[in-house]
Scaffold this motif. Structure first.
Motif: not given
Length: 184
Positions: A55-79
């Protein structure tokens, strides 16, 4: 039925993050159910722990992927990925605890180690990209950055448990500390 099962998993993550040897009765109590009901879903502690990890791997991976896809700016992606890690909070720290138990030797041939690495693959590859492009200090190892991040997530969890702290302030303080710590 799934709500009860999910409640048990969420309760186990919270309880076991505090004390890996906590009795299953404590998990059942936190999930507002009985130990008998807990055993309808999970035959033993080992099976429950495995489901927690999944469950942890699933939910954290989803959250990280959504956050990464939220911007094209690499610093904003990291934030945004940083905030996703904070949002995963207890799950994130529990997964690291499980993976760093005293008898664990990290090996690339171990399937659990591979799954652990895959959970954080996007985060780690993004950090490396930022280092190679000069947006993060190249003087820091990826292990150091990961340990700094884990420490800040742990500090966030502790701060969020203190009701007098504003949750938005906690996030701002955390990002300020992390971004300055890695040279952004």
């Amino acid at each position: 039925m799934k709500d009860t099962e999910q409640s048990i998993i969420e309760a186990a993550i919270l309880i076991f993050n505090e004390d890996l040897s906590a009795p299953l009765e404590k998990v059942a109590e936190k999930a507002e159910t009985t130990r008998r009901t807990l055993h309808r879903y999970f035959k033993d502690r080992k099976e429950l722990m495995q489901r927690c990890e999944k469950e942890i791997r699933r939910s954290c991976a989803i959250a990280m992927t959504q956050a990464y896809n939220s911007s094209e700016d690499p610093v904003i992606q990291l934030e945004n990925m940083f905030y996703a890690g904070i949002q995963c909070g207890t799950k994130h720290t529990f997964l690291h605890k499980l993976h760093q138990l005293h008898d664990h030797a990290h090996e690339t041939s171990n399937k659990d180690c591979v799954k652990f690495e895959q959970t954080f693959q996007l985060w780690n590859s993004h950090l490396k990209l930022l280092q190679t492009t000069g947006l993060i200090s190249a003087h820091l190892s990826s292990e150091w950055i990961q340990n700094l991040y884990n420490g800040i997530v742990t500090a966030c969890i502790a701060s969020q448990n203190q009701t007098q702290m504003n949750q938005q302030d906690v996030k701002k303080f955390a990002w300020f500390s992390f971004s300055r710590g890695i040279g952004i």
